[in-house]
Motif scaffolding. Structure first.
Motif, PDB file in Angstrom:
ATOM      1  N   ALA A   1       0.830  -1.209   0.000  1.00  0.00           N
ATOM      2  CA  ALA A   1       0.000   0.000   0.000  1.00  0.00           C
ATOM      3  C   ALA A   1       0.862   1.254   0.000  1.00  0.00           C
ATOM      4  CB  ALA A   1      -0.920  -0.001   1.216  1.00  0.00           C
ATOM      5  N   LEU A   2       1.938   1.225   0.782  1.00  0.00           N
ATOM      6  CA  LEU A   2       2.849   2.367   0.820  1.00  0.00           C
ATOM      7  C   LEU A   2       3.513   2.584  -0.537  1.00  0.00           C
ATOM      8  CD1 LEU A   2       4.247   4.548   2.515  1.00  0.00           C
ATOM      9  CD2 LEU A   2       5.951   2.841   3.182  1.00  0.00           C
ATOM     10  N   ALA A   3       3.914   1.493  -1.161  1.00  0.00           N
ATOM     11  CA  ALA A   3       4.549   1.596  -2.477  1.00  0.00           C
ATOM     12  C   ALA A   3       3.576   2.158  -3.516  1.00  0.00           C
ATOM     13  CB  ALA A   3       5.048   0.219  -2.917  1.00  0.00           C
ATOM     14  N   ILE A   4       2.318   1.747  -3.445  1.00  0.00           N
ATOM     15  CA  ILE A   4       1.310   2.242  -4.387  1.00  0.00           C
ATOM     16  C   ILE A   4       1.129   3.751  -4.225  1.00  0.00           C
ATOM     17  CG2 ILE A   4      -1.145   2.197  -4.953  1.00  0.00           C
ATOM     18  CD1 ILE A   4      -1.086  -0.817  -4.329  1.00  0.00           C
ATOM     19  N   LEU A   5       1.063   4.213  -2.985  1.00  0.00           N
ATOM     20  CA  LEU A   5       0.922   5.645  -2.753  1.00  0.00           C
ATOM     21  C   LEU A   5       2.095   6.424  -3.335  1.00  0.00           C
ATOM     22  CD1 LEU A   5      -0.384   5.844   0.943  1.00  0.00           C
ATOM     23  CD2 LEU A   5      -1.636   6.362  -1.149  1.00  0.00           C
ATOM     24  N   ILE A   6       3.294   5.918  -3.119  1.00  0.00           N
ATOM     25  CA  ILE A   6       4.485   6.592  -3.636  1.00  0.00           C
ATOM     26  C   ILE A   6       4.466   6.617  -5.156  1.00  0.00           C
ATOM     27  CG2 ILE A   6       7.004   6.454  -3.809  1.00  0.00           C
ATOM     28  CD1 ILE A   6       7.004   5.273  -0.989  1.00  0.00           C
ATOM     29  N   ILE A   7       4.077   5.505  -5.759  1.00  0.00           N
ATOM     30  CA  ILE A   7       4.027   5.433  -7.224  1.00  0.00           C
ATOM     31  C   ILE A   7       2.984   6.395  -7.784  1.00  0.00           C
ATOM     32  CG2 ILE A   7       3.427   3.934  -9.165  1.00  0.00           C
ATOM     33  CD1 ILE A   7       4.642   1.608  -7.557  1.00  0.00           C
TER      34      ILE A   7
ATOM     35  N   ASN B   1       3.191  13.927 -10.087  1.00  0.00           N
ATOM     36  CA  ASN B   1       4.077  15.102 -10.080  1.00  0.00           C
ATOM     37  C   ASN B   1       5.479  14.669  -9.661  1.00  0.00           C
ATOM     38  OD1 ASN B   1       5.185  17.675  -9.982  1.00  0.00           O
ATOM     39  ND2 ASN B   1       3.344  18.586  -9.085  1.00  0.00           N
ATOM     40  N   PRO B   2       6.192  13.973 -10.542  1.00  0.00           N
ATOM     41  CA  PRO B   2       7.484  13.397 -10.161  1.00  0.00           C
ATOM     42  C   PRO B   2       8.518  14.429  -9.750  1.00  0.00           C
ATOM     43  CG  PRO B   2       7.163  13.284 -12.532  1.00  0.00           C
ATOM     44  CD  PRO B   2       5.858  13.691 -11.947  1.00  0.00           C
ATOM     45  N   GLY B   3       8.540  15.574 -10.410  1.00  0.00           N
ATOM     46  CA  GLY B   3       9.543  16.577 -10.091  1.00  0.00           C
ATOM     47  C   GLY B   3       9.429  17.107  -8.682  1.00  0.00           C
TER      48      GLY B   3
ATOM     49  N   ASN C   1       1.193  14.787   2.343  1.00  0.00           N
ATOM     50  CA  ASN C   1       2.176  15.439   1.489  1.00  0.00           C
ATOM     51  C   ASN C   1       1.763  15.375   0.023  1.00  0.00           C
ATOM     52  OD1 ASN C   1       4.890  14.997  -0.273  1.00  0.00           O
ATOM     53  ND2 ASN C   1       5.251  16.458   1.374  1.00  0.00           N
ATOM     54  N   GLY C   2       1.280  14.211  -0.394  1.00  0.00           N
ATOM     55  CA  GLY C   2       0.854  14.060  -1.778  1.00  0.00           C
ATOM     56  C   GLY C   2      -0.342  14.931  -2.105  1.00  0.00           C
ATOM     57  N   PHE C   3      -1.264  15.066  -1.150  1.00  0.00           N
ATOM     58  CA  PHE C   3      -2.425  15.930  -1.371  1.00  0.00           C
ATOM     59  C   PHE C   3      -2.007  17.386  -1.528  1.00  0.00           C
ATOM     60  CE2 PHE C   3      -5.815  13.029   0.743  1.00  0.00           C
ATOM     61  CZ  PHE C   3      -5.832  12.262  -0.421  1.00  0.00           C
ATOM     62  N   VAL C   4      -1.069  17.827  -0.708  1.00  0.00           N
ATOM     63  CA  VAL C   4      -0.611  19.216  -0.789  1.00  0.00           C
ATOM     64  C   VAL C   4       0.025  19.490  -2.146  1.00  0.00           C
ATOM     65  CG1 VAL C   4       1.066  20.883   0.107  1.00  0.00           C
ATOM     66  CG2 VAL C   4      -0.309  19.513   1.692  1.00  0.00           C
ATOM     67  N   ILE C   5       0.905  18.598  -2.577  1.00  0.00           N
ATOM     68  CA  ILE C   5       1.589  18.780  -3.855  1.00  0.00           C
ATOM     69  C   ILE C   5       0.606  18.711  -5.016  1.00  0.00           C
ATOM     70  CG2 ILE C   5       3.216  17.662  -5.450  1.00  0.00           C
ATOM     71  CD1 ILE C   5       4.958  17.026  -3.086  1.00  0.00           C
ATOM     72  N   SER C   6      -0.412  17.866  -4.881  1.00  0.00           N
ATOM     73  CA  SER C   6      -1.398  17.710  -5.947  1.00  0.00           C
ATOM     74  C   SER C   6      -2.461  18.806  -5.934  1.00  0.00           C
ATOM     75  CB  SER C   6      -2.072  16.338  -5.837  1.00  0.00           C
ATOM     76  OG  SER C   6      -1.113  15.296  -5.884  1.00  0.00           O
ATOM     77  N   GLY C   7      -2.413  19.674  -4.928  1.00  0.00           N
ATOM     78  CA  GLY C   7      -3.375  20.767  -4.871  1.00  0.00           C
ATOM     79  C   GLY C   7      -4.733  20.375  -4.343  1.00  0.00           C
TER      80      GLY C   7
END
Length: 346
Positions: free
Chosen positions: A41-47, A53-55, A310-316
């Motif tokens: 599950a952690l790996a899926i979230l990271i992927i 937004n890879p950069g 963190n992913g939500f923040v970066i994704s807006g």
């Protein structure tokens, strides 16, 4: 502890160690499978977030931010692991974290707000504040026999309320620059943030303590069968108080490190700390019903809500959805724990 009590305790421990090999193997298999699912599950979230937004998400700066944010949550979650292992709960950690940071800031400001001397005294103050509230929670649970949910909900309200009384609801600044530059922004070998290093030390100590010391074994014994632990000669009330003091002290440490990172008390920024810590602990494999705990699982579980936010923040994604996600993760964590219990009991 009398000789007869010691003999009975040794007999109980021996019986656990000599449990049928098939039962132990089945239980170990359930735990390993759960850990693999958690890692997946952690790996899926990271992927997913990395692909979106890879950069930004996979950049060195953001990865350091993720680890630093996870480190603060991990310190709180380690304390929660010990509490939940006794089938207890601690909802006060967010309030204790804030209160400890507020009082620490006031003390350091009174000392002039400069130099390592003020920082050391501020650290001692923050740890002491956490330990005091932890001892109050422990006494309410162990001696007054108030359910942990209610007892720690009460100390949450008191600690957070007192923090707001002291500050009039406004965040405090004036944190020594030595603290923010030396610990908050400092890095070991110019790579690893000191906050991450401190969290790693706490985590390693906790893992060793849980598995290789009497303190850890007593904790698990109480979670498995409180009355049985009492009959085996374990001072259950004293042990529970120690555990809640530990959780409070670690919340105090997290509050101090939060000052180092943000240079402010962040009074309104920790409303979901308790939910995130509980989610991480239970999702990581520690049983919400007590008797089994894993620090390694807690480490993995901590990164789930951290990466989500963190992913939500970066994704807006609006911040309101972050709280929704934390709540969903908590429900999933409890459901997974129930599945583990069913598998273990078969």
């Amino acid at each position: 502890m009398t000789d007869s009590m010691k003999t009975q305790e040794a007999a109980n421990i021996s019986a656990l160690e000599n449990a049928p090999a098939g039962w132990r193997a089945r239980l170990r298999g359930v735990r390993q499978a759960s850990m693999l699912y958690l890692l997946a599950a952690l790996a899926i979230l990271i992927i997913v977030f990395g692909a979106m937004n890879p950069g930004a998400f996979l950049g060195a700066y953001n990865l350091r931010e993720v680890f630093t944010e996870a480190a603060l949550l991990l310190i709180v979650a380690v304390g929660a692991t010990f509490v939940i292992a006794t089938s207890g709960i601690d909802l006060s950690v967010g309030g204790v974290l804030v209160f400890s940071g507020v009082i620490s800031t006031e003390v350091m400001s009174a000392m002039g707000g400069k130099g390592w001397g003020a920082v050391v005294v501020g650290l001692a103050t923050s740890l002491a504040c956490g330990a005091i509230f932890g001892s109050i929670s422990g006494l309410l649970v162990a001696k007054a026999h108030i359910p942990p949910l209610i007892a720690t909900l009460g100390t949450l309200g008191v600690s957070l309320g007192l923090a707001q009384v002291v500050t009039n609801g406004a965040d405090l600044s004036g944190v020594p620059e030595t603290l923010t530059s030396g610990i908050g922004l400092g890095q070991l070998f110019s790579t690893i943030p000191w906050i991450v290093v401190i969290a790693a030390v706490v985590t390693v100590w906790a893992a060793i303590s849980l598995r290789s010391t009497r303190f850890g074994q007593y904790t698990l014994a109480i979670g498995s069968n409180k009355e049985g632990a009492r009959r085996a000669g374990i001072q259950v009330d004293r042990q529970l108080i120690k555990i809640y003091v530990l959780a409070g002290t670690l919340a105090g440490l997290a509050g101090f490190l939060n000052l180092a990172r943000f240079a402010t008390t962040s009074i309104a920024g920790h409303s979901t700390d308790n939910l995130q810590a509980i989610s991480a602990v239970v999702l990581g494999g520690t049983s919400l019903f007590g008797g089994w705990a894993t620090i390694a699982g807690t480490v993995i579980g901590v990164f789930i809500p951290t990466i989500l936010q963190n992913g939500f923040v970066i994704s807006g994604v609006p911040p309101f959805w972050q709280q929704v996600a934390v709540g969903v993760v908590l429900v999933i964590a409890v459901y997974i724990d129930q599945l583990r219990r069913r598998s273990r009991d078969k």
